[in-house]
Design a protein around this motif. Structure first.
Motif, PDB file in Angstrom:
ATOM      1  N   VAL A 111       4.512  72.689  72.301  1.00  0.00           N
ATOM      2  CA  VAL A 111       3.392  72.292  71.454  1.00  0.00           C
ATOM      3  C   VAL A 111       3.751  72.138  69.974  1.00  0.00           C
ATOM      4  CG1 VAL A 111       1.220  73.139  70.462  1.00  0.00           C
ATOM      5  CG2 VAL A 111       1.476  73.016  72.917  1.00  0.00           C
ATOM      6  N   PRO A 112       4.506  73.065  69.355  1.00  0.00           N
ATOM      7  CA  PRO A 112       4.738  72.951  67.904  1.00  0.00           C
ATOM      8  C   PRO A 112       5.488  71.689  67.485  1.00  0.00           C
ATOM      9  CG  PRO A 112       5.304  75.152  68.682  1.00  0.00           C
ATOM     10  CD  PRO A 112       5.121  74.300  69.898  1.00  0.00           C
ATOM     11  N   TYR A 113       6.170  71.030  68.420  1.00  0.00           N
ATOM     12  CA  TYR A 113       7.065  69.927  68.050  1.00  0.00           C
ATOM     13  C   TYR A 113       6.579  68.559  68.522  1.00  0.00           C
ATOM     14  CZ  TYR A 113       9.631  74.304  68.272  1.00  0.00           C
ATOM     15  OH  TYR A 113       9.991  75.621  68.152  1.00  0.00           O
ATOM     16  N   LEU A 114       5.508  68.522  69.300  1.00  0.00           N
ATOM     17  CA  LEU A 114       5.122  67.280  69.957  1.00  0.00           C
ATOM     18  C   LEU A 114       4.605  66.215  69.000  1.00  0.00           C
ATOM     19  CD1 LEU A 114       3.473  68.763  73.172  1.00  0.00           C
ATOM     20  CD2 LEU A 114       5.643  67.518  73.002  1.00  0.00           C
ATOM     21  N   THR A 115       3.880  66.616  67.969  1.00  0.00           N
ATOM     22  CA  THR A 115       3.373  65.616  67.031  1.00  0.00           C
ATOM     23  C   THR A 115       4.514  64.864  66.361  1.00  0.00           C
ATOM     24  OG1 THR A 115       1.308  66.787  66.593  1.00  0.00           O
ATOM     25  CG2 THR A 115       2.062  65.259  64.900  1.00  0.00           C
ATOM     26  N   ASP A 116       5.528  65.587  65.878  1.00  0.00           N
ATOM     27  CA  ASP A 116       6.680  64.947  65.230  1.00  0.00           C
ATOM     28  C   ASP A 116       7.401  64.024  66.206  1.00  0.00           C
ATOM     29  OD1 ASP A 116       6.165  66.270  62.885  1.00  0.00           O
ATOM     30  OD2 ASP A 116       7.748  67.750  63.115  1.00  0.00           O
ATOM     31  N   CYS A 117       7.630  64.508  67.409  1.00  0.00           N
ATOM     32  CA  CYS A 117       8.342  63.723  68.415  1.00  0.00           C
ATOM     33  C   CYS A 117       7.596  62.435  68.739  1.00  0.00           C
ATOM     34  CB  CYS A 117       8.527  64.560  69.675  1.00  0.00           C
ATOM     35  SG  CYS A 117       9.154  63.645  71.104  1.00  0.00           S
ATOM     36  N   LEU A 118       6.320  62.550  69.076  1.00  0.00           N
ATOM     37  CA  LEU A 118       5.549  61.377  69.478  1.00  0.00           C
ATOM     38  C   LEU A 118       5.347  60.398  68.330  1.00  0.00           C
ATOM     39  CD1 LEU A 118       2.919  63.238  71.678  1.00  0.00           C
ATOM     40  CD2 LEU A 118       4.757  61.749  72.497  1.00  0.00           C
ATOM     41  N   THR A 119       5.165  60.916  67.124  1.00  0.00           N
ATOM     42  CA  THR A 119       5.006  60.033  65.960  1.00  0.00           C
ATOM     43  C   THR A 119       6.261  59.220  65.718  1.00  0.00           C
ATOM     44  OG1 THR A 119       3.430  61.563  64.941  1.00  0.00           O
ATOM     45  CG2 THR A 119       4.489  59.960  63.493  1.00  0.00           C
ATOM     46  N   SER A 120       7.428  59.838  65.908  1.00  0.00           N
ATOM     47  CA  SER A 120       8.685  59.107  65.699  1.00  0.00           C
ATOM     48  C   SER A 120       8.820  57.958  66.692  1.00  0.00           C
ATOM     49  CB  SER A 120       9.884  60.054  65.801  1.00  0.00           C
ATOM     50  OG  SER A 120      10.213  60.381  67.140  1.00  0.00           O
ATOM     51  N   LEU A 121       8.249  58.095  67.871  1.00  0.00           N
ATOM     52  CA  LEU A 121       8.283  57.012  68.858  1.00  0.00           C
ATOM     53  C   LEU A 121       7.238  55.960  68.557  1.00  0.00           C
ATOM     54  CD1 LEU A 121       8.854  59.174  72.050  1.00  0.00           C
ATOM     55  CD2 LEU A 121      10.545  57.902  70.720  1.00  0.00           C
ATOM     56  N   LEU A 122       6.086  56.401  68.091  1.00  0.00           N
ATOM     57  CA  LEU A 122       5.028  55.463  67.705  1.00  0.00           C
ATOM     58  C   LEU A 122       5.500  54.542  66.583  1.00  0.00           C
ATOM     59  CD1 LEU A 122       1.966  54.897  68.308  1.00  0.00           C
ATOM     60  CD2 LEU A 122       1.468  56.380  66.372  1.00  0.00           C
TER      61      LEU A 122
ATOM     62  N   ASN B 112      29.110  55.256  71.995  1.00  0.00           N
ATOM     63  CA  ASN B 112      28.243  55.852  70.989  1.00  0.00           C
ATOM     64  C   ASN B 112      28.143  54.909  69.796  1.00  0.00           C
ATOM     65  OD1 ASN B 112      27.296  58.471  71.778  1.00  0.00           O
ATOM     66  ND2 ASN B 112      29.376  59.279  71.551  1.00  0.00           N
ATOM     67  N   LEU B 113      26.945  54.719  69.270  1.00  0.00           N
ATOM     68  CA  LEU B 113      26.805  54.039  67.989  1.00  0.00           C
ATOM     69  C   LEU B 113      27.146  55.030  66.884  1.00  0.00           C
ATOM     70  CD1 LEU B 113      23.458  52.056  68.442  1.00  0.00           C
ATOM     71  CD2 LEU B 113      25.806  51.200  68.644  1.00  0.00           C
ATOM     72  N   ARG B 114      27.844  54.573  65.856  1.00  0.00           N
ATOM     73  CA  ARG B 114      28.241  55.467  64.766  1.00  0.00           C
ATOM     74  C   ARG B 114      27.093  55.764  63.808  1.00  0.00           C
ATOM     75  NH1 ARG B 114      33.814  56.193  64.328  1.00  0.00           N
ATOM     76  NH2 ARG B 114      35.031  54.924  65.788  1.00  0.00           N
ATOM     77  N   GLU B 115      26.071  54.951  63.847  1.00  0.00           N
ATOM     78  CA  GLU B 115      24.945  55.135  62.942  1.00  0.00           C
ATOM     79  C   GLU B 115      24.045  56.287  63.404  1.00  0.00           C
ATOM     80  OE1 GLU B 115      21.403  52.420  60.889  1.00  0.00           O
ATOM     81  OE2 GLU B 115      22.823  51.538  62.311  1.00  0.00           O
ATOM     82  N   VAL B 116      23.565  57.081  62.451  1.00  0.00           N
ATOM     83  CA  VAL B 116      22.654  58.184  62.758  1.00  0.00           C
ATOM     84  C   VAL B 116      21.272  57.617  63.093  1.00  0.00           C
ATOM     85  CG1 VAL B 116      21.461  60.217  61.844  1.00  0.00           C
ATOM     86  CG2 VAL B 116      23.887  59.848  61.335  1.00  0.00           C
ATOM     87  N   LEU B 117      20.838  57.807  64.350  1.00  0.00           N
ATOM     88  CA  LEU B 117      19.554  57.262  64.797  1.00  0.00           C
ATOM     89  C   LEU B 117      18.702  58.317  65.493  1.00  0.00           C
ATOM     90  CD1 LEU B 117      20.810  53.829  66.196  1.00  0.00           C
ATOM     91  CD2 LEU B 117      19.581  54.229  64.044  1.00  0.00           C
ATOM     92  N   TYR B 118      19.076  59.594  65.341  1.00  0.00           N
ATOM     93  CA  TYR B 118      18.389  60.674  66.038  1.00  0.00           C
ATOM     94  C   TYR B 118      18.514  61.940  65.213  1.00  0.00           C
ATOM     95  CZ  TYR B 118      16.927  63.234  70.322  1.00  0.00           C
ATOM     96  OH  TYR B 118      16.255  63.985  71.255  1.00  0.00           O
ATOM     97  N   TYR B 119      17.495  62.781  65.290  1.00  0.00           N
ATOM     98  CA  TYR B 119      17.480  64.026  64.510  1.00  0.00           C
ATOM     99  C   TYR B 119      17.170  65.191  65.437  1.00  0.00           C
ATOM    100  CZ  TYR B 119      17.044  60.417  60.993  1.00  0.00           C
ATOM    101  OH  TYR B 119      17.246  59.294  60.237  1.00  0.00           O
TER     102      TYR B 119
ATOM    103  N   GLN C  82       8.465  53.265  66.120  1.00  0.00           N
ATOM    104  CA  GLN C  82       9.618  52.431  66.448  1.00  0.00           C
ATOM    105  C   GLN C  82       9.364  50.972  66.077  1.00  0.00           C
ATOM    106  OE1 GLN C  82      12.791  53.382  67.858  1.00  0.00           O
ATOM    107  NE2 GLN C  82      11.930  55.312  67.089  1.00  0.00           N
ATOM    108  N   SER C  83      10.361  50.331  65.493  1.00  0.00           N
ATOM    109  CA  SER C  83      10.236  48.912  65.149  1.00  0.00           C
ATOM    110  C   SER C  83      10.278  48.038  66.402  1.00  0.00           C
ATOM    111  CB  SER C  83      11.348  48.501  64.183  1.00  0.00           C
ATOM    112  OG  SER C  83      12.623  48.610  64.804  1.00  0.00           O
ATOM    113  N   TYR C  84      10.911  48.525  67.438  1.00  0.00           N
ATOM    114  CA  TYR C  84      10.965  47.805  68.715  1.00  0.00           C
ATOM    115  C   TYR C  84       9.678  48.099  69.473  1.00  0.00           C
ATOM    116  CZ  TYR C  84      12.992  45.908  73.029  1.00  0.00           C
ATOM    117  OH  TYR C  84      13.255  45.150  74.141  1.00  0.00           O
TER     118      TYR C  84
ATOM    119  N   SER D  98      13.342  55.262  63.297  1.00  0.00           N
ATOM    120  CA  SER D  98      12.447  54.148  63.628  1.00  0.00           C
ATOM    121  C   SER D  98      13.186  52.930  64.183  1.00  0.00           C
ATOM    122  CB  SER D  98      11.622  53.742  62.409  1.00  0.00           C
ATOM    123  OG  SER D  98      12.472  53.321  61.357  1.00  0.00           O
ATOM    124  N   GLU D  99      14.486  52.812  63.901  1.00  0.00           N
ATOM    125  CA  GLU D  99      15.264  51.668  64.382  1.00  0.00           C
ATOM    126  C   GLU D  99      16.088  52.003  65.621  1.00  0.00           C
ATOM    127  OE1 GLU D  99      15.369  48.491  63.195  1.00  0.00           O
ATOM    128  OE2 GLU D  99      13.669  49.080  61.943  1.00  0.00           O
ATOM    129  N   ARG D 100      15.904  53.204  66.152  1.00  0.00           N
ATOM    130  CA  ARG D 100      16.767  53.622  67.269  1.00  0.00           C
ATOM    131  C   ARG D 100      16.708  52.657  68.451  1.00  0.00           C
ATOM    132  NH1 ARG D 100      15.888  58.517  71.676  1.00  0.00           N
ATOM    133  NH2 ARG D 100      17.505  57.705  73.084  1.00  0.00           N
TER     134      ARG D 100
END
Length: 242
Positions: free
Chosen positions: A20-31, A211-218, A33-35, A110-112
């Motif tokens: 529960v404590p982490y779901l808002t951040d997780c779901l917002t990061s998917l919402l 692996n992509l070298r660019e940081v796309l995940y936290y 997405q530029s794709y 957002s670009e992942r």
């Protein structure tokens, strides 16, 4: 009649167990997405902290923002089946050309999805693609640190051939056809289901993972991580991150 996957669609699979404590951040990061061509599949592994109800409420509140998505699917398992059972259930529901993993306590750039889809469409020999990522302590998202255990190119296959691990499972996107061919995660190696799945995808002598070298995940570090039960505080150095 063979199963037909939807071209260009990314099926994002999230497993949830007491997060529960982490779901808002997780779901917002998917919402964010530029794709836009994605579907979301949330599998709740019989949480006891109200995670499933939280997800349903969050999705209802954000429904106007989700209309561009192909679909939102939630499933609460009748009993706790463990990570392998939950994530494989989600993969069975996925109908996209691509399947993306997302851990419920982490965030995606957002670009992942856009950058992973672009790379895989331009490199049809790649079956599975991870990305670089950064780690932050829970409550300190602005203080992120890089990691140094990932490998790239021909080094990846060599590491897994030697029993090592060098792809962050939470960052992974793979072709749906891979799941159709080899299946999902198993319970054979408890606590290392992520390692076994990636190792199973790798074709001996072929460079079909990257692996992509660019940081796309936290990646969020916190005390309730499942991996701490198996690998202690240093699990990230060994590549275990669930």
């Amino acid at each position: 009649m063979s199963f037909q996957r939807v071209p260009g669609l990314v099926s994002i699979v999230i497993t949830v167990y007491n997060k529960v404590p982490y779901l808002t951040d997780c779901l917002t990061s998917l919402l964010n997405q530029s794709y836009s061509n994605w579907e979301l599949i949330v599998i709740d592994d019989a949480s006891t902290d109200g995670s499933y109800e939280f997800v349903l409420n969050w999705l209802n509140e954000n429904e106007p923002l989700l209309r561009e998505a192909k679909g939102i699917y939630t499933l609460r398992l009748p009993r706790n089946s463990g990570y392998a059972g939950a994530i494989t259930a989600g993969m069975y529901l996925a109908k996209g050309e691509y399947i993306a993993i997302q851990d419920a306590d982490d965030l995606s750039h957002s670009e992942r999805l856009a950058k992973q889809v672009r790379y895989m469409s331009e490199n049809p020999h790649i079956d599975l693609l991870g990305t670089n990522y950064e780690v932050f302590e829970d409550g300190k998202p602005e203080r992120r640190t890089p990691v140094y255990w990932l490998k790239y190119g021909s080094q990846i296959g060599k590491v897994y051939a030697d029993g090592g691990h060098c792809i962050c499972h939470g960052t992974v996107m793979f072709r749906g056809q891979v799941f159709d061919r080899i299946g999902g995660h198993t319970r054979r190696i408890e606590g290392a289901e992520d390692y076994e799945f990636i190792a199973k995808v790798i074709k001996p002598g072929a460079r079909n993972v990257e692996n992509l070298r660019e940081v796309l995940y936290y990646y969020r570090k916190h005390q309730k991580q499942r991996s701490r039960n198996y690998f202690g505080k240093s699990q990230k150095e060994h590549g275990h991150e669930t």
